[in-house]
Design an enzyme around this catalytic site. Structure first.
Site, short mmCIF file in Angstrom:
data_model
loop_
_atom_site.label_atom_id
_atom_site.label_comp_id
_atom_site.label_asym_id
_atom_site.label_seq_id
_atom_site.Cartn_x
_atom_site.Cartn_y
_atom_site.Cartn_z
N ASP A 120 2.99 -1.55 4.58
CA ASP A 120 4.33 -1.40 4.00
C ASP A 120 4.26 -0.62 2.69
O ASP A 120 5.29 -0.33 2.08
CB ASP A 120 5.03 -2.76 3.85
CG ASP A 120 4.29 -3.73 2.94
OD1 ASP A 120 3.19 -3.38 2.47
OD2 ASP A 120 4.82 -4.83 2.70
N SER A 121 3.05 -0.22 2.28
CA SER A 121 2.89 0.73 1.17
C SER A 121 3.62 2.03 1.48
O SER A 121 3.89 2.82 0.58
CB SER A 121 1.41 0.99 0.91
OG SER A 121 0.76 1.41 2.09
N ASP A 166 1.95 -3.88 9.38
CA ASP A 166 2.26 -4.80 8.28
C ASP A 166 3.66 -5.38 8.45
O ASP A 166 4.62 -4.63 8.66
CB ASP A 166 2.28 -3.96 6.98
CG ASP A 166 1.58 -4.61 5.85
OD1 ASP A 166 1.13 -5.76 5.99
OD2 ASP A 166 1.45 -3.95 4.79
N LYS A 186 -0.02 -7.82 10.35
CA LYS A 186 -0.66 -8.36 9.14
C LYS A 186 0.40 -9.07 8.31
O LYS A 186 1.52 -8.56 8.20
CB LYS A 186 -1.29 -7.22 8.32
CG LYS A 186 -1.83 -7.68 6.96
CD LYS A 186 -2.70 -6.63 6.28
CE LYS A 186 -1.95 -5.62 5.47
NZ LYS A 186 -1.14 -6.17 4.35
N GLU A 246 0.98 -11.31 4.52
CA GLU A 246 0.43 -11.67 3.22
C GLU A 246 0.53 -13.17 3.00
O GLU A 246 1.56 -13.78 3.33
CB GLU A 246 1.18 -10.93 2.09
CG GLU A 246 0.98 -9.43 2.12
CD GLU A 246 1.62 -8.71 0.93
OE1 GLU A 246 2.07 -9.38 -0.02
OE2 GLU A 246 1.67 -7.47 0.97
N GLU A 295 -7.36 -8.29 -1.44
CA GLU A 295 -6.94 -7.21 -2.36
C GLU A 295 -7.02 -7.67 -3.82
O GLU A 295 -6.63 -8.81 -4.15
CB GLU A 295 -5.51 -6.78 -2.02
CG GLU A 295 -4.97 -5.72 -2.99
CD GLU A 295 -3.71 -5.01 -2.52
OE1 GLU A 295 -3.18 -5.34 -1.44
OE2 GLU A 295 -3.27 -4.11 -3.25
#
Ligand code: KIV
Length: 263
Positions: free
Chosen positions: A44-45, A83, A112, A114, A181
């Site tokens: 999602d960057s 993501d 993915k 978080e 991260e």
């Protein structure tokens, strides 16, 4: 022909061969990155480097599906991870409904999410419903507004303990690998050794089971800021600007097009 990684081969790589993960957001770059990577992450960057926003939080599921589909089309032999954007996996039902949408509308191999111990029940629910999950612990970009900035983790023994608990909870829940991260390198190494699944680092030192970088960072295309952990393998921004300036000069001076570019 590139041999596509599978969940089994990814898990088996731990302790044998560092895994190479890189982000991609479109078919063009995915195809270029595929030969040198084990896994492609549609991060999602993309909301920052592709859509120009200040953080990842406004990325939508529809955007992620659009970009994941493009990446899967461009890199047919890559293991692709999509993501899940902010707010799409806050509870089990939303998480499953949205992950199923990703699997139905793209050929992503995994999603993915978080979070650590706090997301273990959601990960378990996804895994038991046929969704392959990559975890993401440590600095969580989707927590940037909640935490008031990007905070490196693992600076205290309490944080170290929590990271180990997070990694073990994700593993027990059924995730096949995880990203770690923005964590102190010595702590990331301990976390990696505390689980049997691969732990892929970004800003977490070298003693983990692989590395992930955002492609636009490592190609020097993203100019807004450069995190300490990024190595720019080329100065892509200068290369692109110089090439376009060259084109512009040649158009203005009528050096382009030449005979060989003309019908
Ligand atoms: O969105 C992303 O690109 C990521 C990487 C930083 C791991 O989550």
């Amino acid at each position: 022909m590139i041999k596509k990684m599978t969940i089994t081969s990814i898990k088996k790589a731990k302790g044998v061969q560092p895994l190479v993960m890189i982000t991609a957001y479109d078919a063009l770059f995915a195809k270029l990155l595929e030969p040198s990577s084990d896994m492609i992450l549609v991060g999602d960057s993309l909301n920052m480097s592709f859509a120009g926003k200040r953080d990842t939080l406004s990325a939508t599921l529809e955007q992620m599906i659009y970009h994941t589909d493009a990446v899967c089309t461009g890199a047919k032999n890559s293991f692709v991870v999509c993501d899940m954007p902010f707010g799409t996996y806050s509870n089990k039902d939303d998480a499953l409904k949205n992950a199923i949408k990703v699997f139905q509308e793209t050929s992503a191999d995994s999603i993915k999410i978080e979070g650590g111990e706090d997301k273990a029940d959601i990960i378990e629910y996804l895994c038991s419903n046929g969704i392959a999950v990559c975890g993401h612990i440590g600095l969580l970009p989707q927590a940037v507004r909640g935490e008031g900035g990007y905070k490196v983790k693992g600076k205290t023994s309490a944080e170290e303990l929590q990271l180990i608990k997070d990694a073990q909870a994700i593993e027990s829940a059924g995730a096949f690998c995880m990203v770690i991260e923005g964590v102190k390198a010595d702590v990331a190494a301990v976390v990696s050794n505390s689980v049997k699944i691969p732990v892929i680092g970004i800003g977490a030192g070298k003693d983990v089971d692989g590395q992930v970088l955002v492609f636009s960072d490592m190609l020097g295309l993203f100019e807004e800021f450069t995190p300490k952990f990024v190595k720019k393998y080329i100065d892509g921004a200068s290369l692109v600007k110089d090439a376009v300036q060259n084109y512009s000069d040649e158009v203005k001076t009528k050096k382009f097009p030449k005979e060989e570019h003309t019908y």
